[in-house]
Design an enzyme around this catalytic site. Structure first.
Site, PDB file in Angstrom:
ATOM      1  N   ASP A  39      27.207  21.807  23.849  1.00  0.00           N
ATOM      2  CA  ASP A  39      27.183  21.196  24.702  1.00  0.00           C
ATOM      3  C   ASP A  39      28.354  20.954  26.110  1.00  0.00           C
ATOM      4  OD1 ASP A  39      28.528  19.436  23.571  1.00  0.00           O
ATOM      5  OD2 ASP A  39      28.237  17.856  23.089  1.00  0.00           O
ATOM      6  N   HIS A 243      45.984  44.064  36.589  1.00  0.00           N
ATOM      7  CA  HIS A 243      45.327  41.892  36.515  1.00  0.00           C
ATOM      8  C   HIS A 243      46.532  42.133  35.581  1.00  0.00           C
ATOM      9  CE1 HIS A 243      42.796  43.183  40.139  1.00  0.00           C
ATOM     10  NE2 HIS A 243      43.735  42.668  40.385  1.00  0.00           N
ATOM     11  N   ASP A 260      51.592  36.731  40.162  1.00  0.00           N
ATOM     12  CA  ASP A 260      50.460  36.629  41.417  1.00  0.00           C
ATOM     13  C   ASP A 260      49.860  35.253  41.062  1.00  0.00           C
ATOM     14  OD1 ASP A 260      48.599  36.852  43.488  1.00  0.00           O
ATOM     15  OD2 ASP A 260      48.444  39.385  42.336  1.00  0.00           O
ATOM     16  N   ASP A 271      47.459  33.249  47.679  1.00  0.00           N
ATOM     17  CA  ASP A 271      46.622  33.806  46.725  1.00  0.00           C
ATOM     18  C   ASP A 271      48.407  34.489  47.436  1.00  0.00           C
ATOM     19  OD1 ASP A 271      46.971  36.437  45.595  1.00  0.00           O
ATOM     20  OD2 ASP A 271      45.803  37.318  46.917  1.00  0.00           O
ATOM     21  N   HIS A 350      46.517  50.509  44.743  1.00  0.00           N
ATOM     22  CA  HIS A 350      45.460  49.219  46.072  1.00  0.00           C
ATOM     23  C   HIS A 350      45.777  49.331  47.375  1.00  0.00           C
ATOM     24  CE1 HIS A 350      48.525  46.731  45.875  1.00  0.00           C
ATOM     25  NE2 HIS A 350      48.835  46.954  44.828  1.00  0.00           N
ATOM     26  N   HIS A 354      43.212  42.481  51.664  1.00  0.00           N
ATOM     27  CA  HIS A 354      41.514  42.090  51.485  1.00  0.00           C
ATOM     28  C   HIS A 354      41.676  40.750  52.211  1.00  0.00           C
ATOM     29  CE1 HIS A 354      43.007  39.619  48.506  1.00  0.00           C
ATOM     30  NE2 HIS A 354      44.262  40.062  47.610  1.00  0.00           N
ATOM     31  N   HIS A 361      38.767  37.244  46.956  1.00  0.00           N
ATOM     32  CA  HIS A 361      38.862  38.113  47.297  1.00  0.00           C
ATOM     33  C   HIS A 361      37.384  37.786  48.130  1.00  0.00           C
ATOM     34  CE1 HIS A 361      40.889  41.094  44.038  1.00  0.00           C
ATOM     35  NE2 HIS A 361      41.277  40.556  45.289  1.00  0.00           N
ATOM     36  N   GLU A 384      50.026  43.214  50.890  1.00  0.00           N
ATOM     37  CA  GLU A 384      50.592  42.733  49.516  1.00  0.00           C
ATOM     38  C   GLU A 384      51.552  44.607  49.240  1.00  0.00           C
ATOM     39  OE1 GLU A 384      47.949  41.734  46.262  1.00  0.00           O
ATOM     40  OE2 GLU A 384      46.508  41.501  47.980  1.00  0.00           O
ATOM     41  N   TYR A 388      54.699  50.545  41.237  1.00  0.00           N
ATOM     42  CA  TYR A 388      54.773  50.672  40.337  1.00  0.00           C
ATOM     43  C   TYR A 388      55.142  51.220  39.434  1.00  0.00           C
ATOM     44  CZ  TYR A 388      51.740  46.569  42.781  1.00  0.00           C
ATOM     45  OH  TYR A 388      51.408  45.481  43.488  1.00  0.00           O
ATOM     46  N   ARG A 406      55.698  43.410  43.300  1.00  0.00           N
ATOM     47  CA  ARG A 406      54.645  43.319  44.534  1.00  0.00           C
ATOM     48  C   ARG A 406      55.005  42.135  45.272  1.00  0.00           C
ATOM     49  NH1 ARG A 406      50.045  43.444  41.790  1.00  0.00           N
ATOM     50  NH2 ARG A 406      49.478  41.866  41.069  1.00  0.00           N
ATOM     51  N   GLU A 408      53.334  39.723  48.127  1.00  0.00           N
ATOM     52  CA  GLU A 408      52.011  39.104  48.833  1.00  0.00           C
ATOM     53  C   GLU A 408      52.246  37.791  49.668  1.00  0.00           C
ATOM     54  OE1 GLU A 408      49.294  38.314  45.855  1.00  0.00           O
ATOM     55  OE2 GLU A 408      47.157  38.761  47.682  1.00  0.00           O
TER      56      GLU A 408
HETATM   57  N1  GLY Z   1      45.504  38.297  43.365  1.00  0.00           N
HETATM   58  C1  GLY Z   1      44.607  40.050  42.920  1.00  0.00           C
HETATM   59  C2  GLY Z   1      45.157  40.037  44.437  1.00  0.00           C
HETATM   60  O1  GLY Z   1      45.951  39.600  45.136  1.00  0.00           O
HETATM   61  O2  GLY Z   1      44.419  40.450  44.955  1.00  0.00           O
HETATM   62 MN    MN Z   2      47.395  37.992  44.680  1.00  0.00          MN
HETATM   63 MN    MN Z   3      45.979  39.265  46.744  1.00  0.00          MN
END
Ligand code: GLY
Ligand code: MN
Ligand code: MN
Length: 444
Positions: A39, A243, A260, A271, A350, A354, A361, A384, A388, A406, A408
């Site tokens: 539960d 991630h 992050d 973010d 990447h 975003h 996202h 961002e 790496y 990174r 961001e």
């Molecule tokens: N925290 C995931 C990103 O930066 O997109």
């Molecule tokens: Mn992030």
């Molecule tokens: Mn991000």
């Protein structure tokens, strides 16, 4: 704490209804609770589309919009009042509360939806809903349609046109209102405070999760009920795992630490990523690569303005990083040829950002008619860039290996450029070192 006003929720529904085809009906379900075991449920968080249109945070509800209808145009199905269940699980607004406090024109118990909704759908030509997101809901929607089809010989008119509402609704969510930007600024400022606290708290020998705890404590004390996404706290080689969420290792002297993390406030995400030296001083190699990522980030932010292409900030990052890596000898060749060949990919895999909003996202198309979208005031995005250098990358000199960086920030497009919502957390290496040494950073 700021909240979206009731009149703004009304305005959102009206604006969406103006976009819907005449004679249509839109059916938007809330999230349901998911069981963790017996539960005990996983923490419940309302579906963002449903929340955006209703402001109603309870599970097991359905919103119905019927544009142009003489009677009720906005109908909510919600959990009925239940004094016994409310003792265990908490307050429920019930149908009366849905009308009185959430401005539904009419509201019914969710348990009655199978009896009532087909009647509302009958005679409507088009049904807007989410298609293919939740198999259970898709099935239920078809069951309602089939209830009407079963009565065709009695004159019932089932809808025969089904449209995904995602496109219209998400286009609307993409442009943030003043109220939304104000909440997102608060969320980013709160998360910025949390990042500063983690930088100051960091000492070699600590566990990564202890920095996560610093961040989450600060965010929650500031009114954020949950993180906007699972925090990434990666020390040393872990910073190269995009991630990484285990956050379980010991932070070593000489490591860079990549955090992050961002809190959510009133259903809006922040973010933020910062990367800093565990011992408070960047090594020469760390600083060299860090300054390169920072140059890329500043160039990308410079590219965020109305009328610019969505992809312009990413292209700015790729150019700055490619040039920098050639200067450092990590890449060799003609810059334009290297950019064309995406030679940077082993070090930067990447995109540079975003959309950001109720979801980290966030929703919204990145291309329109096959072309990258043009930035408009009110859009919020992350910038961002990172580098790496995998610990296993034997193509580069050993001194660069295992460095992951990174940086961001969250930015909102304004009428003449952009505004950095997360500017309160230092990112210049001198400022980071000053903050960690107990001094005051000079903010960029
Ligand atoms: N925290 C995931 C990103 O930066 O997109
Ligand atoms: Mn992030
Ligand atoms: Mn991000």
């Amino acid at each position: 704490m700021k909240q979206i006003s009731r009149s703004e929720f009304t305005e959102r529904r009206q604006r969406l209804m103006e976009q819907l085809a005449p004679g249509s009906i839109a059916i938007i379900p809330a999230a349901t609770e998911t069981i963790r075991n017996n539960d005990v449920h996983h923490p419940f968080r309302q579906n963002s589309d449903f929340m955006y249109l209703t402001g109603f945070a309870e599970p097991d509800a359905v919103a119905v919009l019927i544009p142009g209808r003489e009677a009720a145009q906005y109908i909510l199905f919600v959990r009925d009042k239940d004094p016994e269940r409310e003792i265990w699980d908490g307050y429920r607004a019930g149908p009366d509360g849905a009308v009185a406090d959430f401005d539904a024109d009419d509201a019914f118990p969710i348990d009655d939806i199978d009896d009532i909704l087909p009647g509302l759908m009958e005679g409507r030509t088009r049904v807007y809903s989410h298609m293919g997101v939740d198999a259970g809901f898709d099935h239920q929607l078809m069951a309602w349609v089939n209830q009407i089809r079963a009565r065709v010989r009695l004159g019932a008119q089932p809808p025969d046109d089904f449209s995904d509402i995602a496109h219209l609704l998400h286009d609307q969510r993409l442009i943030k209102s003043k109220q939304e930007v104000a909440i997102m600024r608060d969320a980013a400022q709160l998360s910025a405070r949390a990042h500063k606290r983690a930088m100051v708290a960091c000492k070699p020998g600590m566990k990564e999760y202890q920095l996560q705890a610093e961040i989450e404590h600060e965010c929650m004390m500031g009114g954020s009920p949950w993180p906007a996404y699972p925090a990434i706290v990666g020390a040393g080689d872990h910073a190269c795992v995009l991630h990484y969420v285990e956050n379980s290792a010991t932070i070593k002297d000489g490591d860079l630490v990549l955090i992050d993390a961002g809190g959510e406030l009133e259903f809006y995400a922040s973010d933020i990523t910062r990367t800093f030296p565990a011992n408070g001083r960047f090594s020469a190699e760390q600083r060299t690569l860090y300054e390169l990522v920072l140059r890329a980030q500043l160039a990308s932010i410079e590219a965020v303005k109305p009328g610019a292409s969505w992809i312009a900030p990413h292209e700015a990052t790729v150019r700055v990083l490619t040039e920098g890596l050639v200067e450092l000898g990590l890449l060799e060749g003609d810059i334009d040829t290297l950019i064309e060949a995406n030679a940077i990919k082993p070090f930067y895999m990447h995109k540079t950002g975003h959309w950001l909003g109720m979801d980290v996202h966030d929703v919204g198309d990145y291309k329109v008619g096959g072309e990258w979208r043009v930035l408009e005031p009110g859009m919020v995005l992350t910038i961002e860039p990172g580098l790496y250098i995998a610990p296993t990358n034997t193509d580069v000199d050993a001194r660069w290996r295992g460095i992951g960086i990174r940086i961001e920030d969250d930015v909102v497009v304004t009428r003449d450029g952009c505004d950095i919502l997360s500017a309160d957390v230092p990112k210049h290496p001198d400022d980071i070192e000053a903050l960690m040494a107990g001094g005051q950073p000079r903010l960029l």
